[in-house]
Write a protein that holds these residues in place. Structure first.
Motif, short mmCIF file in Angstrom:
data_model
loop_
_atom_site.label_atom_id
_atom_site.label_comp_id
_atom_site.label_asym_id
_atom_site.label_seq_id
_atom_site.Cartn_x
_atom_site.Cartn_y
_atom_site.Cartn_z
N GLU A 173 0.85 -1.18 0.00
CA GLU A 173 0.00 0.00 0.00
C GLU A 173 0.89 1.24 0.00
N LYS A 174 0.34 2.37 -0.43
CA LYS A 174 1.14 3.59 -0.58
C LYS A 174 1.80 4.01 0.72
N ALA A 175 1.13 3.80 1.85
CA ALA A 175 1.68 4.22 3.14
C ALA A 175 2.66 3.22 3.72
N GLN A 176 2.83 2.08 3.05
CA GLN A 176 3.79 1.08 3.50
C GLN A 176 5.17 1.36 2.94
N ALA A 177 6.16 0.75 3.56
CA ALA A 177 7.49 0.78 2.99
C ALA A 177 7.43 0.17 1.59
N PHE A 178 8.10 0.82 0.65
CA PHE A 178 8.17 0.42 -0.75
C PHE A 178 6.86 0.64 -1.51
N GLY A 179 5.87 1.26 -0.87
CA GLY A 179 4.61 1.53 -1.57
C GLY A 179 4.80 2.44 -2.77
N GLU A 180 5.49 3.56 -2.56
CA GLU A 180 5.71 4.49 -3.67
C GLU A 180 6.72 3.94 -4.67
N ARG A 181 7.71 3.22 -4.18
CA ARG A 181 8.70 2.66 -5.10
C ARG A 181 8.07 1.58 -5.97
N SER A 182 7.12 0.85 -5.44
CA SER A 182 6.41 -0.15 -6.24
C SER A 182 5.60 0.53 -7.34
N LYS A 183 4.96 1.63 -6.99
CA LYS A 183 4.20 2.39 -7.98
C LYS A 183 5.13 2.92 -9.08
N GLN A 184 6.28 3.45 -8.67
CA GLN A 184 7.24 3.97 -9.64
C GLN A 184 7.74 2.86 -10.56
N SER A 185 7.94 1.67 -9.99
CA SER A 185 8.41 0.54 -10.79
C SER A 185 7.40 0.18 -11.87
N LEU A 186 6.13 0.10 -11.47
CA LEU A 186 5.10 -0.23 -12.46
C LEU A 186 4.99 0.86 -13.51
N SER A 187 5.14 2.12 -13.09
CA SER A 187 5.09 3.23 -14.05
C SER A 187 6.20 3.10 -15.08
N GLU A 188 7.40 2.75 -14.61
CA GLU A 188 8.52 2.57 -15.53
C GLU A 188 8.23 1.47 -16.55
N LEU A 189 7.52 0.45 -16.10
CA LEU A 189 7.23 -0.69 -16.97
C LEU A 189 6.18 -0.37 -18.03
N ILE A 190 5.13 0.35 -17.63
CA ILE A 190 3.97 0.41 -18.53
C ILE A 190 3.43 1.80 -18.85
N TYR A 191 3.75 2.82 -18.07
CA TYR A 191 3.07 4.11 -18.26
C TYR A 191 3.35 4.69 -19.65
N GLY A 192 2.27 5.13 -20.30
CA GLY A 192 2.37 5.73 -21.62
C GLY A 192 2.55 4.73 -22.76
N LYS A 193 2.61 3.44 -22.42
CA LYS A 193 2.87 2.42 -23.43
C LYS A 193 1.59 1.70 -23.83
N ASN A 194 1.62 1.12 -25.01
CA ASN A 194 0.51 0.30 -25.48
C ASN A 194 0.66 -1.11 -24.90
N VAL A 195 -0.39 -1.61 -24.30
CA VAL A 195 -0.33 -2.90 -23.63
C VAL A 195 -1.52 -3.76 -24.03
N THR A 196 -1.38 -5.03 -23.74
CA THR A 196 -2.49 -5.98 -23.88
C THR A 196 -2.79 -6.55 -22.50
N VAL A 197 -4.05 -6.64 -22.18
CA VAL A 197 -4.46 -7.20 -20.90
C VAL A 197 -5.16 -8.53 -21.14
N GLU A 198 -4.61 -9.58 -20.56
CA GLU A 198 -5.26 -10.89 -20.59
C GLU A 198 -6.21 -10.95 -19.39
#
Length: 222
Positions: free
Chosen positions: A54-79
């Motif tokens: 969760e955002k208030a947990q340790a690594f909460g914001e870093r986890s969000k940043q990691s996912l953003s690096e992976l997918i934000y602004g990109k075209n994706v497919t969702v299974e």
């Protein structure tokens, strides 16, 4: 007989066995994103089989940043796997041939969601991340987010970036940005109110806020 078998196979196909595609226009946290489909419809996606801090947990914001690096602004497919009780589409996000759900676990930015997970390779990836002490596994005893939510602390707010101090400097000798999450979990282990606040907000040390009012270690945080 063959016809009956085909009918049964068709009937047993999961209701949400489908794919949707679009551009990622938002990342809420380490396991939730929003895509914009070709027909300009925003769809909130809950990444299947993983549970990020969760955002208030340790690594909460870093986890969000990691996912953003992976997918934000990109075209994706969702299974797509299903629709959850919050009306979110639950599924696996594929970006450039990479399973973003699995990658979050490999980076130590999410847990395998034991309650809903079913893919052995996700569990194996978590074991390897844990062994290598990457991401959240660098902590001695990280709290799983499902336990954090049961503690009732989901309303606690944190700063937009985990590296920034959560509390302003209140004395000439103490600065919240100097703290790091360690193994401390009790008020008697805290050196100051600022450190106690840091541990509550950033490290998931919920035991130091016994009455749940958001103020930790009230004997030193008066």
């Amino acid at each position: 007989m063959r016809l009956l078998t085909l009918i049964l196979c068709f009937c047993c196909t999961p209701l949400f066995a489908q794919q949707i595609s679009g551009q990622v226009i938002g990342v809420s946290d380490g396991d939730t994103a929003t895509i914009l489909t070709a027909d300009r419809k925003p769809v909130k996606i809950r990444l299947a089989q993983i549970d990020a801090p969760e955002k208030a947990q340790a690594f909460g914001e870093r986890s969000k940043q990691s996912l953003s690096e992976l997918i934000y602004g990109k075209n994706v497919t969702v299974e797509v796997e299903t629709i959850d009780r919050y009306k979110r589409t639950v599924g696996k996000i594929i970006v450039g041939g990479v399973d973003a759900n699995l990658e979050q676990i490999k980076r130590g930015m999410a847990w395998f969601y034991v309650q809903y997970g079913k893919d052995a390779k996700y569990l194996d990836a978590e074991a390897k991340a844990r062994s290598a002490k990457v991401g959240l596994w660098s902590e001695a005893a990280p709290t799983p987010p499902w336990e954090w939510r049961r503690s009732g602390k989901t309303t606690i707010k944190s700063n937009s970036t985990q590296s920034a101090p959560v509390y302003k400097q209140q004395s000439s000798t103490t600065n919240a940005s100097s703290f790091t999450c360690g193994s401390k979990r009790y008020c008697k282990e805290m050196s100051s109110c600022e450190e106690a606040k840091f541990y509550l907000q950033q490290c998931g040390a919920t035991k130091i806020d016994g009455d749940g009012d958001g103020v930790p270690c009230e004997k030193i945080c008066r």
